[in-house]
Enzyme design. Structure first.
Site, PDB file in Angstrom:
ATOM      1  N   SER A 198       0.802  -1.220   0.000  1.00 38.34           N
ATOM      2  CA  SER A 198       0.000   0.000   0.000  1.00 38.34           C
ATOM      3  C   SER A 198       0.834   1.268   0.000  1.00 38.34           C
ATOM      4  O   SER A 198       0.339   2.327  -0.395  1.00 38.34           O
ATOM      5  CB  SER A 198      -0.921   0.013   1.224  1.00 38.34           C
ATOM      6  OG  SER A 198      -0.169  -0.019   2.428  1.00 38.34           O
ATOM      7  N   HIS A 226      -5.387  -4.451  -0.765  1.00 40.66           N
ATOM      8  CA  HIS A 226      -5.445  -3.529  -1.895  1.00 40.66           C
ATOM      9  C   HIS A 226      -5.563  -4.247  -3.239  1.00 40.66           C
ATOM     10  O   HIS A 226      -5.704  -3.590  -4.274  1.00 40.66           O
ATOM     11  CB  HIS A 226      -4.214  -2.619  -1.901  1.00 40.66           C
ATOM     12  CG  HIS A 226      -4.232  -1.589  -0.817  1.00 40.66           C
ATOM     13  ND1 HIS A 226      -4.693  -0.300  -1.007  1.00 40.66           N
ATOM     14  CD2 HIS A 226      -3.866  -1.670   0.483  1.00 40.66           C
ATOM     15  CE1 HIS A 226      -4.599   0.368   0.124  1.00 40.66           C
ATOM     16  NE2 HIS A 226      -4.095  -0.436   1.045  1.00 40.66           N
ATOM     17  N   LYS A 257     -12.020  -1.447   0.416  1.00 45.02           N
ATOM     18  CA  LYS A 257     -11.369  -0.958  -0.795  1.00 45.02           C
ATOM     19  C   LYS A 257     -12.276  -1.247  -2.001  1.00 45.02           C
ATOM     20  O   LYS A 257     -13.250  -0.527  -2.228  1.00 45.02           O
ATOM     21  CB  LYS A 257      -9.998  -1.610  -0.963  1.00 45.02           C
ATOM     22  CG  LYS A 257      -9.084  -1.558   0.262  1.00 45.02           C
ATOM     23  CD  LYS A 257      -8.728  -0.177   0.691  1.00 45.02           C
ATOM     24  CE  LYS A 257      -7.558  -0.109   1.656  1.00 45.02           C
ATOM     25  NZ  LYS A 257      -7.829  -0.346   3.072  1.00 45.02           N
TER      26      LYS A 257
END
Length: 423
Positions: A198, A226, A257
């Site tokens: 990230s 992610h 996300k």
């Protein structure tokens, strides 16, 4: 109250940024458009009487697939709330486990291709629960230097010995595995890595790491926070993209996300999930996810079953376009390889100044500061969205290039510590 040097330094830095008008954190969102790629925020200048907000293009969001304002996802949250209320009013073990929670666990397991799944209140708690349960004082955990902070926290809770290997360096990992001693005398071994990092935007070399896990009899845990939903042919994450999903023992992730909701999940074999369900404090001692967030995540999975391939294609096309535009403007993106695009800036002061300047010009980005990144390595993190247009991307690249050119690097120390980690 008296504070130590590190805390005092942080408070001094926040106070100075606020006095100078360069404080870059906690932008106040006043309204949302039809996509999270554009929102409203108050006028950035202190003292403004603008309370209605103004349009801002967002490259600081993790709504990668553009589902946060999708009508079906919004209706999924509303319908679940109407059916079960706003909360679960108890831990899942004793009264907070609804049919919706069961349906989402089944849906996530099916999506991941794993036998079972378990829901946690947050992605951070998923990592804490897995590591504090599967590792203990006799065990050894091998973790990438740039893993998310929640992984380090989970290892500390477990009492296991932590071995940190150089970022994306399988040779160093192999060396640490060899020197830790034979597994039959040194307890269980776990290798834990982010799939998509990230703070750097690069991918873990999962094929090589999976080889090492098998060679050294280690469990492999991959945090797909992610990358879940966004990478791989079926959107199952970096492990699927690298062709090693069937060699990963435990997958952790978050709905906050790509799945446009909140909460964490773990996908694994049925015995692992049963053990976590009955032993993980991060699961047992927390209330279950609110029904609205469960309904939103269920709806997001349903939408992605139909639209995921196209949304992922747009996302990666947009990420490539953004990197190309930035490079053409002379802006580096380090090792960014996917939809997390990282721009090295340097000092904390310069990064704060650039972030605030961009906000005043109508562009929201995410600044990262130590300890989430190394001292002197403050940077901007851009979250690309499938809903961004070519105009959004070109505008963002031009604004960023201009802000960096106008802001001379600051000499001196990198400053204090305004954040503890990245999400």
């Amino acid at each position: 109250m008296e504070f130590g040097p590190a805390h005092s330094s942080m408070l001094d830095l926040v106070d100075r940024w606020q006095r100078e008008g360069t404080y870059p954190l906690f932008p106040l969102i006043t309204q949302a458009a039809t996509t999270r790629a554009r929102i409203g925020v108050p006028h950035a200048r202190p003292g403004s009487d603008d309370t209605h907000g103004r349009p801002v293009t967002v490259f600081g969001s993790a709504d990668y697939l553009g589902l946060a304002r999708h009508p079906e996802v919004v209706e999924g949250a509303l319908a679940a709330t109407r059916r079960f209320g706003t909360g679960t009013y108890g831990t899942q073990a004793v009264g907070g486990y609804t049919r919706l929670h069961q349906e989402l666990e089944t849906a996530v397991a099916d999506w991941s291709g794993r036998p079972a799944a378990l829901l946690f209140p947050t992605g951070m708690q998923a990592n804490l629960g897995v590591l504090a349960t599967l590792a203990g004082p006799r065990d050894h955990v091998f973790a990438d230097r740039f893993n998310h902070q929640s992984i380090t926290m989970g290892v500390r809770l477990s009492g296991a010995t932590l071995h940190v290997f150089r970022h994306n360096d399988p040779a160093h990992l192999a060396q640490l595995l060899r020197t830790a001693g034979p597994p039959d005398r040194s307890g269980r071994r776990l290798i834990v890595v982010d799939g998509l990092f990230s703070a750097d935007g690069d991918l873990a070399p999962l094929a090589e790491i999976a080889d090492l896990a098998e060679r050294h009899d280690a469990l492999l845990v991959v945090d797909e926070a992610h990358s879940a939903g966004t990478l791989g042919p079926q959107g199952r994450g970096a492990a699927e993209l690298c062709g090693v999903l069937d060699r990963v023992d435990v997958v952790t992730g978050t709905f906050s996300k790509a799945f446009a909701s909140t909460g964490g999940f773990v996908c694994a074999d049925a015995d692992v999930v049963t053990l976590l369900r009955h032993s993980a404090d991060a699961y047992l001692l927390s209330l279950g996810l609110p029904p609205g967030t469960v309904g939103a995540a269920l709806a997001a999975l349903s939408v992605l079953a139909r639209e995921g391939t196209e949304r992922r294609r747009r996302l990666q096309d947009n990420a490539r376009t953004l990197r190309t535009r930035l490079h053409a403007a002379g802006v580096g993106t380090a090792g960014s390889a996917a939809h997390v695009v990282v721009i090295p800036v340097g000092t904390m002061d310069r990064t704060a100044h650039v972030t605030r300047q961009l906000a005043e010009r109508g562009l929201m980005v995410c600044p990262l500061f130590p300890p989430a990144v190394p001292i002197g390595g403050a940077r901007l993190r851009l979250g690309v969205c499938a809903e961004h247009t070519e105009e959004d991307i070109g505008h963002a690249a031009a604004l960023i290039a201009a802000a960096l050119a106008e802001t001379a690097p600051q000499a001196g120390p990198a400053g204090g510590t305004p954040v503890r980690g990245t999400a």
